[in-house]
Design an enzyme around this catalytic site. Structure first.
Site, PDB file in Angstrom:
ATOM      1  N   PHE A 217       7.761  11.652  -3.676  1.00 49.71           N
ATOM      2  CA  PHE A 217       7.107  10.332  -3.602  1.00 49.71           C
ATOM      3  C   PHE A 217       5.646  10.562  -3.256  1.00 49.71           C
ATOM      4  CE2 PHE A 217       5.424   6.478  -1.951  1.00 49.71           C
ATOM      5  CZ  PHE A 217       6.120   5.444  -2.570  1.00 49.71           C
ATOM      6  N   ASP A 326       0.952  17.012  -0.074  1.00 51.25           N
ATOM      7  CA  ASP A 326       0.892  15.598   0.319  1.00 51.25           C
ATOM      8  C   ASP A 326       1.525  15.462   1.707  1.00 51.25           C
ATOM      9  OD1 ASP A 326       1.304  12.907   0.760  1.00 51.25           O
ATOM     10  OD2 ASP A 326       2.105  12.485  -1.237  1.00 51.25           O
ATOM     11  N   LYS A 357      -1.000   7.106   6.940  1.00 50.17           N
ATOM     12  CA  LYS A 357       0.001   6.754   7.955  1.00 50.17           C
ATOM     13  C   LYS A 357      -0.442   7.071   9.386  1.00 50.17           C
ATOM     14  CE  LYS A 357       3.998   6.836   4.865  1.00 50.17           C
ATOM     15  NZ  LYS A 357       4.715   5.580   4.861  1.00 50.17           N
ATOM     16  N   THR A 381     -15.345   1.214  -3.085  1.00 52.64           N
ATOM     17  CA  THR A 381     -16.210   0.421  -2.203  1.00 52.64           C
ATOM     18  C   THR A 381     -16.111   0.886  -0.753  1.00 52.64           C
ATOM     19  OG1 THR A 381     -15.825  -1.469  -3.636  1.00 52.64           O
ATOM     20  CG2 THR A 381     -16.804  -1.928  -1.482  1.00 52.64           C
TER      21      THR A 381
HETATM   22  O1  PSZ Z   1       8.190   1.877  -0.789  1.00 52.58           O
HETATM   23  C1  PSZ Z   1       7.068   2.347  -0.614  1.00 52.58           C
HETATM   24  O2  PSZ Z   1       6.055   2.055  -1.280  1.00 52.58           O
HETATM   25  C2  PSZ Z   1       6.892   3.357   0.449  1.00 52.58           C
HETATM   26  S1  PSZ Z   1       8.000   3.531   1.637  1.00 52.58           S
HETATM   27  C3  PSZ Z   1       7.210   4.840   2.302  1.00 52.58           C
HETATM   28  C4  PSZ Z   1       6.114   5.149   1.609  1.00 52.58           C
HETATM   29  C5  PSZ Z   1       5.919   4.288   0.558  1.00 52.58           C
HETATM   30  N1  PSZ Z   1       5.383   6.219   1.902  1.00 52.58           N
HETATM   31  C6  PSZ Z   1       4.085   6.376   1.415  1.00 52.58           C
HETATM   32  C7  PSZ Z   1       3.658   7.696   0.871  1.00 52.58           C
HETATM   33  C8  PSZ Z   1       4.317   8.902   1.199  1.00 52.58           C
HETATM   34  O3  PSZ Z   1       5.380   8.904   2.013  1.00 52.58           O
HETATM   35  C9  PSZ Z   1       3.857  10.097   0.640  1.00 52.58           C
HETATM   36  C10 PSZ Z   1       4.506  11.382   0.973  1.00 52.58           C
HETATM   37  N2  PSZ Z   1       2.806  10.080  -0.184  1.00 52.58           N
HETATM   38  C11 PSZ Z   1       2.161   8.952  -0.509  1.00 52.58           C
HETATM   39  C12 PSZ Z   1       2.560   7.743   0.007  1.00 52.58           C
HETATM   40  C13 PSZ Z   1       1.806   6.515  -0.364  1.00 52.58           C
HETATM   41  O4  PSZ Z   1       1.146   5.999   0.718  1.00 52.58           O
HETATM   42  P1  PSZ Z   1       0.759   4.445   0.768  1.00 52.58           P
HETATM   43  O5  PSZ Z   1       2.038   3.683   0.896  1.00 52.58           O
HETATM   44  O6  PSZ Z   1      -0.126   4.346   1.961  1.00 52.58           O
HETATM   45  O7  PSZ Z   1       0.052   4.142  -0.492  1.00 52.58           O
END
Ligand code: PSZ
Length: 500
Positions: A217, A326, A357, A381
């Site tokens: 992910f 990541d 996070k 931006t």
């Molecule tokens: O359902 C969702 O969109 C979720 S639930 C948990 C996440 C997203 N985690 C975000 C995440 C991550 O765990 C890793 C390893 N890489 C990138 C992301 C994306 O981060 P955000 O959500 O801040 O864009």
């Protein structure tokens, strides 16, 4: 009213010595002893099932404006403290999910509240700059104090961004730009490059790819989504890039008992990675970068060994692909080291490390050569938010002052041991307990049971999250101490007994 609650907490916090050390170790079957820690409640307290009536009413209200299908309940952040999240019905829950792993030092930490009252910080909260063009005077100093003080080995450059997806998206672009510059011999792009890129055609928009892993992910924006392979719901109906996807090792746990089988499984995946890199070069879509999580999180808390990552890193180097780790979910201390990749013990672990996070700001560290050659190539931006760097600097102070990584290792050990005990006690319900630090998970026998266990734990005052098909994941804050582990184990034990 919100302001008065916060200032009351702040006044109290200034009077007292904060975050005192935990009470002694306890075991699953005993009742929780009362603990005396300022700014952390002494246990869950439940008034209704969750969501309670007020949460339901608010969900209905918001439902007229947005899709509310994912909302668990509404929160009272003024009353939440430390490891406890309080909802609008007055339920107080031990939070082992922390806003999808995003609260580094608990709710309303006095050190962070205090920052809000410092007049020197006011303008950073009030005036959000377009950082790429008009940064504030103290920005280099604040970045050095916050992000650079935790820079991964071999990296002295960092670009802040707003969120995890945005960080990965821009890191991918940096890898493509790096790759093409290398390929062009650092000469200027041709007229054809420049005209074709404007209509999404080659050679200006080149046929390049990012290799990712099944179960990974990396976010939901369109570039990131092409490397996300954890759930159908993330991907369905959205056009994507045809990029190579390698298998991520499916290890057997506990790792120590299956070293031979797991090594074989990892070798199989590495072989596949190398095959894919070769094949995709032959197909005219070479792999510019490899992206991977140190522990696949959304995909079900899947681990791989330091040896796997070392070999993968070497494959990337051998084939001229950038290696992007990541750490959006693993970064910030939950695994017992500040970065999960530190567990690999490598001198040169990555070319890019992205974060968000627990770091409060998004962004990515990178090697010097991955700095884009011109301004405005990696740009937007806000490019982050300097106020978040202020908070991060303070979070890092608290982590150091309170030895929180040591605490994570201590409570992580207690948590994993507790999970081992529970899976031995309830073999029909639980299996595959695993983890590093407090970054732990356990599998339920099926998805429905997992969802029921999470729901029942919540009604008894413990917030957990799911991941993968049937895993429960643990993502507490760094202030989750050993006695919180035992509060959790007691409650979870009750839930399991109910499901026997
Ligand atoms: O359902 C969702 O969109 C979720 S639930 C948990 C996440 C997203 N985690 C975000 C995440 C991550 O765990 C890793 C390893 N890489 C990138 C992301 C994306 O981060 P955000 O959500 O801040 O864009």
């Amino acid at each position: 009213m919100a302001a008065s609650l916060i200032s009351r907490q702040l006044a109290l916090s200034l009077q007292k010595n904060l975050w005192l050390s935990p009470a002694g170790c306890r075991y699953v079957s005993k009742a929780a002893t009362k603990t005396q820690v300022d700014y952390d409640y002494d246990g869950p307290s439940m008034k209704t099932t969750v969501p309670g009536p007020r949460s339901q009413e608010l969900t209905k209200q918001l439902g007229d404006i947005q899709n509310v299908g994912a909302i668990h309940f509404f929160c009272n952040y003024d009353e939440s403290r430390g490891n406890y999240l309080v909802d609008v019905d007055g339920n107080r829950m031990l939070d082992i999910y922390t806003q999808i792993s995003s609260i580094p030092i608990g709710y309303n930490h006095p050190a962070l509240l205090k920052m809000m009252t410092n007049p020197n910080n006011m303008s950073a909260f009030v005036n959000r700059p377009a950082l790429g063009i008009l940064p504030p005077e103290n920005f280099p100093e604040k970045i050095a104090e916050s992000l650079l003080s935790v820079a991964p080995i071999g990296m002295t450059r960092v670009q802040t961004m707003a969120c995890g997806s945005c960080s990965n998206e821009n890191a991918f672009k940096a890898m493509f730009i790096w790759y093409k510059n290398k390929e062009r011999g650092y000469s200027s792009p041709s007229e054809e490059d420049m005209s074709s890129c404007m209509i999404n055609q080659t050679p200006g928009c080149p046929e390049l790819s990012i290799l990712s892993f099944m179960g990974g992910f990396h976010g939901r924006t369109m570039g990131c989504l092409a490397t996300t392979h954890s759930k159908v719901i993330h991907k369905l109906d959205v056009p994507s890039f045809d990029w190579p996807i390698a298998p991520f090792p499916r290890l057997q746990y506990p790792l120590e008992e299956f070293t031979r089988e797991n090594a074989q499984e990892e070798a199989r995946c590495l072989e596949e990675v190398e095959d894919l890199i070769v094949k995709w070069r032959q197909r005219g879509k070479p792999v510019a970068g490899i992206v991977i999580e140190p522990i696949q999180s959304e995909g079900g808390d899947n681990h791989a060994s330091p040896d796997f990552f070392m070999k993968l890193r070497n494959i990337a180097r051998k084939h001229g692909c950038a290696f992007h780790v990541d750490e959006v979910q693993t970064g910030g201390g939950g695994t017992g080291k500040f970065w999960a990749h530190e567990h690999w013990g490598m001198e040169d672990p990555a070319d890019v490390v992205s974060f968000s996070k627990k770091l409060l700001t998004g962004g990515f560290f990178h090697k010097d050569e991955l700095q884009a050659d011109k301004p405005y190539r990696i740009f937007n931006t806000w490019m982050g938010d300097p106020s978040k760097n202020l908070f991060l600097a303070e979070v890092l102070n608290v982590i150091r002052r309170e030895n929180l990584l040591e605490e994570v290792n201590r409570s992580g050990k207690a948590l994993l041991n507790g999970l081992y005990e529970l899976q031995a006690q309830y073999p029909g319900l639980l299996s595959r307990a695993r983890g590093q630090g407090t970054f732990c998970a356990i599998d339920a026998c099926d998805a429905a049971t997992r969802d029921r266990l999470v729901q029942q734990a919540r009604d008894k005052g413990v917030l957990l999250g799911g991941c993968g098909d049937r895993s429960i994941r643990f993502r507490p804050a760094l202030v989750f101490k050993e006695y919180h582990v035992h509060i959790f184990l007691n409650i979870f034990n009750d839930v399991l007994a109910q499901n026997k």
